[in-house]
Design an enzyme around this catalytic site. Structure first.
Site, PDB file in Angstrom:
ATOM      1  N   LYS A 144      11.936   6.810 -12.484  1.00  0.00           N
ATOM      2  CA  LYS A 144      10.597   6.226 -12.278  1.00  0.00           C
ATOM      3  C   LYS A 144       9.549   7.191 -12.805  1.00  0.00           C
ATOM      4  O   LYS A 144       9.417   8.312 -12.305  1.00  0.00           O
ATOM      5  CB  LYS A 144      10.354   5.916 -10.802  1.00  0.00           C
ATOM      6  CG  LYS A 144       9.011   5.239 -10.577  1.00  0.00           C
ATOM      7  CD  LYS A 144       8.904   4.591  -9.210  1.00  0.00           C
ATOM      8  CE  LYS A 144       7.546   3.926  -9.031  1.00  0.00           C
ATOM      9  NZ  LYS A 144       7.410   3.321  -7.706  1.00  0.00           N
ATOM     10  N   LYS A 176      12.044   2.311   0.204  1.00  0.00           N
ATOM     11  CA  LYS A 176      11.132   3.459   0.288  1.00  0.00           C
ATOM     12  C   LYS A 176      11.903   4.741  -0.027  1.00  0.00           C
ATOM     13  O   LYS A 176      13.054   4.890   0.386  1.00  0.00           O
ATOM     14  CB  LYS A 176      10.574   3.499   1.720  1.00  0.00           C
ATOM     15  CG  LYS A 176       9.949   4.798   2.163  1.00  0.00           C
ATOM     16  CD  LYS A 176       8.486   4.834   1.869  1.00  0.00           C
ATOM     17  CE  LYS A 176       7.853   6.177   2.310  1.00  0.00           C
ATOM     18  NZ  LYS A 176       6.592   6.421   1.592  1.00  0.00           N
ATOM     19  N   CYS A 224       6.000  10.934  -7.754  1.00  0.00           N
ATOM     20  CA  CYS A 224       5.067  10.818  -6.625  1.00  0.00           C
ATOM     21  C   CYS A 224       4.033  11.927  -6.730  1.00  0.00           C
ATOM     22  O   CYS A 224       4.388  13.102  -6.763  1.00  0.00           O
ATOM     23  CB  CYS A 224       5.795  10.912  -5.288  1.00  0.00           C
ATOM     24  SG  CYS A 224       4.627  10.933  -3.914  1.00  0.00           S
ATOM     25  N   ASN A 254       4.306   4.674 -11.802  1.00  0.00           N
ATOM     26  CA  ASN A 254       3.971   5.093 -10.446  1.00  0.00           C
ATOM     27  C   ASN A 254       2.438   5.106 -10.369  1.00  0.00           C
ATOM     28  O   ASN A 254       1.755   4.700 -11.314  1.00  0.00           O
ATOM     29  CB  ASN A 254       4.573   6.482 -10.164  1.00  0.00           C
ATOM     30  CG  ASN A 254       4.766   6.723  -8.665  1.00  0.00           C
ATOM     31  OD1 ASN A 254       3.903   6.380  -7.856  1.00  0.00           O
ATOM     32  ND2 ASN A 254       5.880   7.308  -8.289  1.00  0.00           N
ATOM     33  N   THR A 255       1.886   5.571  -9.256  1.00  0.00           N
ATOM     34  CA  THR A 255       0.433   5.518  -9.073  1.00  0.00           C
ATOM     35  C   THR A 255      -0.285   6.558  -9.937  1.00  0.00           C
ATOM     36  O   THR A 255       0.306   7.559 -10.340  1.00  0.00           O
ATOM     37  CB  THR A 255       0.077   5.772  -7.607  1.00  0.00           C
ATOM     38  OG1 THR A 255       0.696   7.002  -7.205  1.00  0.00           O
ATOM     39  CG2 THR A 255       0.562   4.653  -6.714  1.00  0.00           C
ATOM     40  N   GLY A 298      -2.856  -1.069  -7.217  1.00  0.00           N
ATOM     41  CA  GLY A 298      -3.677  -2.279  -7.071  1.00  0.00           C
ATOM     42  C   GLY A 298      -4.101  -2.847  -8.413  1.00  0.00           C
ATOM     43  O   GLY A 298      -3.811  -2.284  -9.463  1.00  0.00           O
TER      44      GLY A 298
END
Lengths: 271, 301
Positions: B164, B44, B129, B191-192, B216
């Site tokens: 990332k 994390k 992020c 990443n998301t 997801g």
């Protein structure tokens, strides 16, 4: 040991509008106790995350868990359709429950509001069993007196008969149709109830009122919190509660409800 | 049959790692899976000091996945080294430490602090992020800013660095090229994706942060496309991620050009997902007589 496994539905019925009572056959029942919860997966893959559901009753001899839950959305609606013989994937046992030893020799008020009532049943049952055991050992002085205060919306008093087996039950209802009109705190005032400790589960305004009441009366209150969860095992940090002191694990003022809780000493959390 | 891969000189026993933030430091999931079987554990995001993260609700489910806005809550680098890295000493797996910060100096502090940590094999720099107000994605959406932070970190890092990348950009290949030109040893993507959910009954945002990162199964085609495009644009290795839940998903990413693959939100759905992906990759290799997993990298045609 936590695990994801397949449980078999023993029975399921709707005991009040939107509230379901399901018994599951699962070997994780052996590790389950009052105040803990499990993650239930919906058989329909359109929802993927486990739904955290509190444990209402444990039957270790039969290897069974009882869940009484309210339909809150798509996931719960989906598994409420399961019938005897169906299987459901479950994750558990999760979280830390109530500390029964800390309640020995005390008058304990178990306070449940709405869908926070179900975990009070297993707690009442375990406290009752602890009392029987202490009595058998000749330690009557260590028994707990059990007062169960439950708040319903209306006259749909689900689990009332089950709770009455283990202690004095005092009822409040929002519409005044049963017991004291109002909430559990109104019932405490009307019945002039006194206790040395409180164990509670229910909606946030109720838990805030209990935290305040416990502070004013200098008694410990153990409250069970809920929050949206993803992993359920302490990894994602999705379900946190603000803590008074720096938390030993997070090193910030946040504790994980799924693993450090869901039961917290009210004094330790900022709600 | 050989499942070994190599990223920036580090050999992994297999290509499978985990998405940062979905697996803690492995401690919680070690109850479910044998961490020794993973190619690597990606930890994390960790900053120079403890971060409290965002208010709750931080997570919500959406059709095909979930949104999160944890806000990079972390205990800070000192606790991370003493506790999390120490925990990982007992396992035979590679360790990728995800690093976050609000300023370039924050990142530099963490990277320098980790330079003597033997347990750290690779650094993954979180410039993507979407859930924090300062830092992170601010460095990942402009090619010059990404070039700047990457070249600065390369001066201080002892371990190879993986940048990332965020999918919330117009052209992922422009970002990938900037990172490569600045000396990045590898790339992680994606990443998301920034998303939003509204609770129509309460007429409120489902997340306290209003927006959250979507992960997801639903994001997988976007991630596969971006991995493919990036693999055409750069020579450095790629760790592919975004909706990987099964071995079939992982193989898609490898064929698209990923050297490594990460299992992210799928850990929440099935805590055994990583092991199932590893075993499924082996079965696929047997079925198609693939001697080396590296033969599959970018093998789509």
């Amino acid at each position: 040991m936590k695990k994801k496994s397949l449980a078999t539905v023993i029975s399921q019925k709707e005991i009040a509008p939107g509230i379901f009572d399901m018994w599951l056959k699962t070997d994780i029942a052996q590790d389950a106790g009052a105040g803990q919860f499990i993650g239930v997966f919906s058989p329909d893959k359109s929802t993927i995350l486990p739904r955290p559901i509190s444990i209402c009753e444990v039957n270790k001899a039969e290897g069974a868990l009882r869940l009484v839950y309210r339909i809150a959305g798509k996931g719960t609606a989906e598994f409420s359709k399961s019938v005897a013989g169906d299987t459901l994937e479950v994750l558990g046992v999760l979280g830390n429950g109530y500390n029964l030893e800390a309640l020995q020799g005390k008058t304990v008020m178990l306070m449940g509001g709405g869908i926070g009532i179900p975990p009070m049943l297993e707690l009442a049952k375990e406290l009752f069993a602890q009392n029987e055991k202490l009595a058998a050992e000749g330690k009557d002085c260590c028994k707990s007196e059990i007062i169960i205060v439950v708040g319903y919306r209306d006259s749909q008093t689900f689990l009332k008969e089950d709770l009455e087996k283990y202690g004095r039950v005092v009822i409040a209802s929002e519409d005044g149709s049963v017991g004291t009109k109002g909430n559990v705190m109104n019932a405490v005032a009307e019945e002039d109830l006194k206790a040395d400790a409180i164990c509670s589960c229910g909606p946030m305004p109720m838990l805030r009122a209990i935290k305040k009441y416990a502070e004013e009366n200098s008694i410990p209150a153990y409250i069970s919190l809920e929050e949206h969860m993803a992993c359920g095992v302490g990894a994602c940090l999705g379900c946190v509660v603000k803590t008074k002191e720096i938390d030993h694990h997070s090193h910030v003022n946040n504790a994980r409800i799924c693993t450090d809780g869901p039961v917290f000493l009210a004094d330790d959390v900022e709600i | 049959m050989n499942t070994e891969i190599n990223i920036a000189g580090v050999t992994f026993k297999n290509p499978v790692t985990v998405g940062s933030g979905t697996f803690g430091s492995g401690m919680e999931y070690s109850e479910f899976v044998d961490l020794n079987r993973l190619g690597a554990v990606t930890t994390k995001g960790v900053a120079n000091i403890p971060w409290p993260g965002n208010p709750t609700p931080r997570v919500t489910e959406v059709y095909g996945g979930m949104l999160n806005a944890i806000g990079l809550q972390n205990p800070g680098i000192d606790v991370f080294c003493e506790r999390d890295l120490k925990f990982l000493e007992d396992y035979d797996t590679k360790v990728i430490v995800n690093v976050c910060g609000k300023s370039v100096q924050d990142y530099v502090d963490v990277v320098e602090r980790l330079s003597d940590e033997k347990r750290v094999d690779l650094l993954e720099i979180n410039v993507s992020c979407p859930n924090v107000k300062e830092g992170a994605i601010a460095f990942g959406q402009k090619a010059d800013a990404l070039f700047g932070i990457t070249s600065e970190l390369k001066k201080h890092a002892k371990q190879p660095i993986i940048m990332k990348l965020s999918p919330n950009v117009t052209d992922i290949t422009e970002m990938a090229r900037a990172a490569e030109a600045a000396g990045a040893d590898a790339l992680s993507l994606i990443n998301t994706l920034t998303g939003m959910k509204i609770d129509i009954n309460r007429r409120t945002f489902a997340l306290a942060n209003k927006t959250g990162g979507m992960s997801g199964p639903a994001i997988k085609p976007i991630a596969v496309r971006m991995v493919y495009q990036t693999a055409q644009a750069v020579k450095i290795p790629i760790i592919g991620m975004g909706g990987i839940a099964t071995a079939e998903d992982a193989i898609e990413f490898i064929l698209a050009g990923a050297t490594g693959v990460s299992v992210g939100a799928a850990n929440f759905v099935d805590p055994y997902a990583t092991i199932k992906v590893i075993e499924g990759i082996e079965e696929y290799m047997k079925k198609y007589n693939v001697e080396n997993i590296t033969d599959l990298i970018g093998a789509v045609h």
